[in-house]
Design an enzyme around this catalytic site. Structure first.
Site, PDB file in Angstrom:
ATOM      1  CG  HIS A 115    -100.797  22.132 -59.039  1.00 27.43           C
ATOM      2  ND1 HIS A 115    -101.585  21.024 -59.269  1.00 27.43           N
ATOM      3  CD2 HIS A 115    -100.189  22.386 -60.226  1.00 27.43           C
ATOM      4  CE1 HIS A 115    -101.469  20.647 -60.531  1.00 27.43           C
ATOM      5  NE2 HIS A 115    -100.629  21.444 -61.137  1.00 27.43           N
ATOM      6  CG  ASP A 151     -87.172  -7.420 -51.633  1.00 20.87           C
ATOM      7  OD1 ASP A 151     -87.048  -6.179 -51.811  1.00 20.87           O
ATOM      8  OD2 ASP A 151     -88.163  -7.917 -51.075  1.00 20.87           O
ATOM      9  CD1 TRP A 204     -92.633  24.596 -59.757  1.00 20.75           C
ATOM     10  CD2 TRP A 204     -91.222  23.183 -58.749  1.00 20.75           C
ATOM     11  NE1 TRP A 204     -91.752  24.134 -60.709  1.00 20.75           N
ATOM     12  CE2 TRP A 204     -90.882  23.263 -60.132  1.00 20.75           C
ATOM     13  CE3 TRP A 204     -90.455  22.357 -57.934  1.00 20.75           C
ATOM     14  CZ2 TRP A 204     -89.817  22.553 -60.695  1.00 20.75           C
ATOM     15  CZ3 TRP A 204     -89.393  21.632 -58.495  1.00 20.75           C
ATOM     16  CH2 TRP A 204     -89.088  21.740 -59.863  1.00 20.75           C
ATOM     17  CB  SER A 227     -87.785   9.767 -49.279  1.00 21.37           C
ATOM     18  OG  SER A 227     -88.490   8.865 -50.095  1.00 21.37           O
ATOM     19  CB  SER A 228     -85.429  11.235 -53.758  1.00 16.58           C
ATOM     20  OG  SER A 228     -86.742  11.662 -53.853  1.00 16.58           O
ATOM     21  CG  HIS A 253     -82.679  21.035 -67.027  1.00 15.23           C
ATOM     22  ND1 HIS A 253     -83.803  21.608 -67.607  1.00 15.23           N
ATOM     23  CD2 HIS A 253     -82.366  19.969 -67.780  1.00 15.23           C
ATOM     24  CE1 HIS A 253     -84.117  20.932 -68.684  1.00 15.23           C
ATOM     25  NE2 HIS A 253     -83.258  19.923 -68.818  1.00 15.23           N
ATOM     26  CD  GLU A 308     -87.092  16.501 -59.557  1.00 16.78           C
ATOM     27  OE1 GLU A 308     -86.100  15.940 -59.060  1.00 16.78           O
ATOM     28  OE2 GLU A 308     -88.249  16.078 -59.402  1.00 16.78           O
ATOM     29  CE1 TYR A 332     -83.401  17.577 -69.142  1.00 21.54           C
ATOM     30  CE2 TYR A 332     -84.383  15.900 -70.540  1.00 21.54           C
ATOM     31  CZ  TYR A 332     -83.926  17.183 -70.356  1.00 21.54           C
ATOM     32  OH  TYR A 332     -84.003  18.079 -71.387  1.00 21.54           O
ATOM     33  CB  SER A 377     -88.312   1.438 -74.009  1.00 19.20           C
ATOM     34  OG  SER A 377     -88.028   2.782 -74.296  1.00 19.20           O
ATOM     35  CG  HIS A 412     -82.780  25.765 -70.386  1.00 16.90           C
ATOM     36  ND1 HIS A 412     -82.304  24.535 -70.729  1.00 16.90           N
ATOM     37  CD2 HIS A 412     -83.807  25.516 -69.545  1.00 16.90           C
ATOM     38  CE1 HIS A 412     -82.999  23.586 -70.117  1.00 16.90           C
ATOM     39  NE2 HIS A 412     -83.914  24.163 -69.388  1.00 16.90           N
ATOM     40  CG  HIS A 413     -84.886  26.549 -66.109  1.00 17.83           C
ATOM     41  ND1 HIS A 413     -86.144  26.017 -66.277  1.00 17.83           N
ATOM     42  CD2 HIS A 413     -84.032  25.497 -66.244  1.00 17.83           C
ATOM     43  CE1 HIS A 413     -86.055  24.720 -66.495  1.00 17.83           C
ATOM     44  NE2 HIS A 413     -84.780  24.378 -66.487  1.00 17.83           N
ATOM     45  CB  THR A 436     -85.051  13.937 -76.995  1.00 18.74           C
ATOM     46  OG1 THR A 436     -84.227  14.431 -75.942  1.00 18.74           O
ATOM     47  CG2 THR A 436     -86.428  13.646 -76.445  1.00 18.74           C
ATOM     48  CE  LYS A 482     -85.119   7.287 -74.426  1.00 23.78           C
ATOM     49  NZ  LYS A 482     -84.165   6.210 -74.176  1.00 23.78           N
ATOM     50  NE  ARG A 521     -94.821  29.354 -64.631  1.00 23.39           N
ATOM     51  CZ  ARG A 521     -93.856  28.521 -64.341  1.00 23.39           C
ATOM     52  NH1 ARG A 521     -92.719  28.584 -64.993  1.00 23.39           N
ATOM     53  NH2 ARG A 521     -94.006  27.622 -63.394  1.00 23.39           N
TER      54      ARG A 521
END
Lengths: 517, 186, 385
Positions: free
Chosen positions: A67, A96, A132, A160-161, A244, A246, A248, A259, A293-294, A319, A322, A441
């Protein structure tokens, strides 16, 4: 401007057209969203009540792992790339993307990568079942045989990314219409450029860490194995150095979408455009120095914990800027609440709630009580679902008239919104409580004290799942039978795509660059 | 797109981006030695250093540090493994020896590797081992037992707020990996 | 019109849910204050942050709701044209920084306290493995495994087995970690296979157990009682089934418990000797073997012996169960490196080990006819060839 295009399956296999590729990414990501969502339904069905009713714990772990992988790499990220493909060339007055053939490959890698990943469910030993985040040594030494296919799949998605990110940067740097300076770029383009830099910086690190996993598993290295002089915690450092930024990567384009939409429906320019650009860049830069922080419970020395705690709390500042700027855009505007605006407003409110739980998690001494519990699950689902996904949904409703020339049914859109709003909160808000009450979890069964809120969360999840079908039907009906759309469907909209292109936008647009003042 | 200029500037940019990508991929691998260097310099993570020399060390008779010894066994390791003393009180700068007992009570020849870890992590910087069975692989034939010495001294400039070190050894069964490695080097 | 009302209603209800949820300190919805000074301080800091967030929400969401009502097109047809204000931006950058500083100060203080393991009075080594904890008291000669004691039947048949009446469902163990109150107890954590994490919410102690490395933590429990937690790092199939239970006793009661535990150990050693001295017949071995197997092995290898290959091999028709006895004993006693098969040599008595191996060699049609005696296990463990 041309409208000729090839037909049949060859059109889609060989297309180098950013609009076609954008559509393929969006449809692919929606299919993956439903697949990942189906897995969530399995998870929530098992967690509906205490006891093991439907699946065994090993399969449950496969579901939570897949998932996460499918949603992160198959739904959220490709959906953002789909938006980038459709919108960036139109927004900057380019015909293009800069590298149209690479663009085609970037997309077509994905169905292969995900077929590989999903086929692992049918392999001996089952799919990856280590979360994951695939920590070593659970994933290296103790992973099922399909782990190697998982590694290959991750490599493919990463390629790909990375190719997509290169394409975005080269396009925006080199193909803007004359007069379109960087500080005149629509904010969606800015957020995607910054996202693209994040991608090229950290996707290779992910490639590195899964390669190290592969060599640990099969080629005698011991990066993450203490017996060979390695360290399982090093895996976490390298993974989260990717992980991390990732997250963002997953949210910045949604910031960009919101926006664009909020000013349109406030009939007022975005407040503080340059601050928004600098705030986004600050968030991206800060995202590189907060990864541990993880890892507050891994036994880090106090100095490290202090550094990462303070750096993480700092991210709240740009943040917050924003969020305040979006509020200030609406303030004294002239607001209407069509579906894109509803999703965007919900984004601001609910993402902020996710941000609050994020600040709480940043505080290391209390994080010891939150870490690896449902409190974290609540946090990231708030920033991802009413965050990233609502952002993409808002984008789809907003730009659908431009893409297809047809309007969706506004009442249907609003129903979709309110169903989503109710069910997303019903699903994920109770998870704050179960986490605080002590529920870890990634467990398939739990003590009675967690039962009530789990039941609510599961009911919400089933509703949320069905709501996606409602969404699909709304969009399909729009594409087939929708009312004809205006060139400038939204009277408050601005930007080249609204001002200079008809609805639907022709197959080829801006063959001659427009003049931008 | 047939104009020369945009294609050139595209190429340049792509090459630069490619360099960043390649660099970051290598950076991921570089994190490995970087991590070890960082741990070495700061002693963070409780990783002890390699073999040390005992030379002209100043002994601080005024301070006494307790050093405790813990042993534990990883999965599938059929040995008994324990230290002969649970703890020692030592002066910083003084060379001491502690012996560890290991017995392979299985019916198979096994190769073991002990991995040391120190708590608190920062104290690892100040623990110097001049002789340790953890430096090498340890083969024991079926039924064989051995007493292994470990010689160490604690740096005299260990911070004042550290009064106690816990040195833990975890014993791993590396028979399979050692076999593979020896085949590979043949 | 209707939309405006719905919007207000929706947002108001969301906020009320948040607020009401926050105000309630019931253990079902909120973190517990716990029974140590650090857990209390963590709870206080947690509540402080929540209230700060509530205030910020009221201000920010309040402004938004105000806009929805008073700046909607029908009420406010001409939008303002401002899109910039350096002064305002400065203010709303500085204020969050000040709020963060306000929160950081108690956080730093608490973190330094929580990480200070010095001056402890007692130490316990905690080892996590798949899927149980092992506790070893470094100051007393006591060590034992701690397994989930909720019967499988309860989670496989929740309704029928009446598990709903078990308040400690999934949070109970056979051997609790017993510590004295008012004593700074230091924990030394490691793991024997993958990463696990030891957490007791009431103590506010959570630390990862990492194979090959030692981590430290500490607690000082103020109130006697039983405190329950769980493993909090995904560690495989039964990650959700390896709870942590700490029983804090008054100092005199703890001393008594130490004495009792030592007596227990000596009695168990005597019983093992006696059992080893006997010669067991097949029926006796199979009976004890089946109960041991069903309790300890069936979780992975299944009651049917079919396992969940390849991770959990089948024992029925398995080459190990049908092949050399020594190799079979080796695996059961010491486990297999790099797999989830732990060694049960110190988790079961010699009689149980002999019985379960005999059972595996004869059940499900394996029928080797082999009998393994407790004395064989004893000799194996002593390392006699």
């Amino acid at each position: 401007m041309g409208d000729h295009h090839p037909t049949g399956i060859k059109r889609w296999l060989y297309t180098t057209n950013h609009k076609d590729i954008g559509s393929m990414y969006l449809w692919f990501s929606f299919i993956m969203f439903l697949v990942g969502g189906a897995m969530a339904m399995v998870i929530r069905a098992e967690l509906y009540q205490p006891g093991l009713q439907f699946v065994d714990p090993n399969f449950f772990n496969q579901m939570t792992t897949m998932h996460g992988l499918i949603m992160v790499f198959g739904a959220v990220m490709p959906s953002m790339v789909g938006l980038a493909n459709w919108l960036i060339p139109m927004m900057i007055g380019a015909p293009d993307m800069a590298l149209p053939r690479m663009n085609n490959w970037s997309f077509w890698i994905l169905p292969f990568a995900f077929t590989l990943l999903l086929s692992s469910l049918f392999m001996e030993g089952g799919a990856p079942n280590f979360g994951w985040t695939f920590y070593a040594p659970l994933s290296t030494t103790y992973g099922p045989p399909s782990t190697d296919f998982f590694i290959l799949g991750v490599h493919m998605m990463g390629i790909s990314s990375i190719m997509g990110a290169i394409n975005v940067i080269v396009t925006v740097f080199n193909m803007r219409a004359p007069g379109m300076t960087m500080m005149k770029l629509p904010l969606f383009v800015w957020t995607w450029v910054i996202t693209a830099f994040l991608l090229i910086m950290v996707m290779p690190v992910l490639a590195g860490v899964v390669t190290m996993m592969l060599t640990d598993r099969h080629f005698g290295t011991a990066f993450f194995d203490a017996a060979g002089g390695g360290d399982p915690v090093m895996f976490q450092h390298i993974f989260w150095f990717f992980g991390h930024p990732e997250v963002y990567i997953m949210i910045l384009p949604a910031f960009g979408v919101v926006s664009e939409i909020i000013p349109a429906f406030s009939r007022k320019k975005l407040f503080g455009y340059s601050s928004m650009v600098y705030a986004t860049a600050s968030i991206a830069l800060l995202s590189f120095i907060v990864w541990a922080h993880h890892m507050f419970t891994t036994g880090m020395p106090v100095a490290g914990e202090l550094f990462f705690m303070i750096a993480t709390m700092l991210i709240a500042v740009p943040t917050g800027v924003k969020v305040f700027n979006w509020v200030a855009t609406m303030w004294q505007g002239s607001l209407t609440f069509e579906t894109p605006m509803l999703f965007s407003i919900a984004f601001v409110i609910l993402f902020t709630i996710g941000g609050f739980s994020g600040v709480m998690l940043a505080m290391a001494p209390v994080d010891f009580q939150y870490h690896d519990t449902y409190f974290v699950v609540a946090h990231f689902h708030y920033v991802l679902f009413p965050g990233a996904i609502f952002g993409t949904t808002a984008a789809v409703y907003y730009w659908l008239p431009k893409w297809t020339g047809k309007m969706y049914n506004e009442t249907s859109g609003k129903i979709h919104f309110w169903l989503s709003m109710v069910f997303v909160n019903l699903t994920f808000f109770p998870m704050h409580f179960t986490g605080l009450a002590g529920m870890p979890r990634r467990i398939p069964d739990y003590n009675m004290m967690f039962a009530d809120f789990n039941m609510w969360a599961s009911i919400g999840a089933f509703g949320l799942g069905l709501t996606q079908i409602y969404f699909l039907v709304t969009i399909i009906m729009a594409i087939r039978n929708g009312k004809k759309a205006e060139q400038k469907q939204w009277d408050g909209a601005s930007g080249l795509e609204w001002d200079a292109l008809p609805s639907p936008a022709p197959y080829h647009t801006f063959d001659t660059p427009p003049k931008v003042n | 797109m047939t104009e020369q200029m945009p294609q050139d500037s595209n190429k340049k940019l792509i090459i630069r981006l490619g360099a960043i990508i390649g660099g970051m991929f290598l950076f991921a691998f570089a994190l490995v030695p970087l991590y070890n260097v960082f741990c070495d310099i700061t002693g963070i993570n409780g990783k002890t250093r390699g073999q040390a020399l005992y030379q002209d060390e100043r002994i601080d008779k005024k301070r006494v540090i307790t050093i405790e010894f813990l042993t534990n066994i990883n999965r599938g390791m059929p040995w008994e493994f324990k230290s002969t003393v649970k703890s020692m009180k030592v002066h910083p700068g003084e060379l001491n020896e502690v012996r560890f007992y290991a017995k392979n009570r299985s019916k198979f020849d096994v190769i073991g590797q002990t991995v040391p870890s120190v708590a608190p992590g920062q104290a690892a910087l100040y623990l110097n081992k001049t002789e340790c069975f953890c430096f090498d692989q340890q083969p024991l034939a079926a039924g064989e037992e051995v007493e292994m010495p470990m010689k160490f001294y604690i740096d005299a400039d260990i911070p004042d707020d550290i009064h106690r070190l816990t040195l833990s050894y975890q014993l791993f069964n590396i028979t399979e990996t050692a076999k593979v490695a020896s085949v590979a080097t043949k | 019109m209707a939309i405006r009302r719905k919007l207000i209603a929706g947002i108001t209800s969301l906020l009320s849910v948040m607020l009401s949820g926050v105000v309630q300190a019931a253990s079902e919805m909120n973190m517990r204050p716990g029974v140590t000074e650090t857990s209390q301080a963590a709870y206080d800091l947690h509540m402080l942050v929540i209230w700060v967030m509530v205030v910020i929400s009221v201000v920010v969401f309040g402004a938004m709701i105000y806009s929805f009502i008073f700046h909607r097109k029908s009420k406010h047809p001409t939008p303002a044209t401002f899109s910039h204000s350096t002064k305002v931006e400065f203010v709303w950058t500085i204020i969050p920084i000040l709020i963060l500083i306000y929160l950081t100060i108690p956080a730093v203080k608490l973190l330094l306290e929580m990480e200070d393991t010095s001056e402890s009075e007692m130490s316990v080594q905690i080892t996590g493995s798949q899927w149980k904890w092992h506790y070893k008291y470094l100051d007393h000669d006591i060590e034992f495994y701690s397994n989930l004691s909720t019967p499988r039947e309860q989670f496989e048949n929740f309704k029928e087995s009446g598990a709903a009446n078990n308040p400690n469902y999934l949070l109970e163990v056979d051997n609790e970690l017993v510590i004295p109150v008012g004593t700074k107890v230091r924990f030394l954590l490691t793991a024997a296979d993958v990463i696990h994490s030891w957490w007791v919410p009431d103590l506010a102690v959570k630390k990862d157990a990492i194979p090959g490395f030692i981590n430290e933590s500490w607690t000082k429990v103020l109130t006697p009682g039983i405190y329950r937690g769980q493993c909090t790092e995904l560690c495989g199939k039964d990650h959700g089934f390896m709870p942590v239970v700490v029983r804090a006793l008054s100092k005199p009661d703890f001393e008594q418990w130490v004495l009792d535990k030592n007596a227990e150990r000596m009695a168990a050693e005597k019983a093992a000797e006696a059992a080893a001295a006997q010669s067991w017949d097949l029926d006796k071995l199979m009976a004890l073997g089946k109960t041991t197997y069903d309790a300890k092995c069936a979780a992975c290898h299944q009651v049917s012996g079919l396992g969940l290959p390849p991770t959990f091999p089948a024992l029925k028709d398995s080459p190990i169960a049908l092949g050399a006895i020594d190799a079979h004993i080796e695996i059961v006693v010491d486990g297999t490196q790099g797999t989830s098969m732990a060694g049960y040599g110190s988790q079961l008595t010699d009689a149980e080990l002999a019985a379960v191996i005999t059972y595996e060699r004869n059940a499900w049609g394996n029928n080797t006819g082999d009998l393994v005696q407790p004395a064989d296990i004893q000799a194996f463990k002593a390392g006699n060839k």
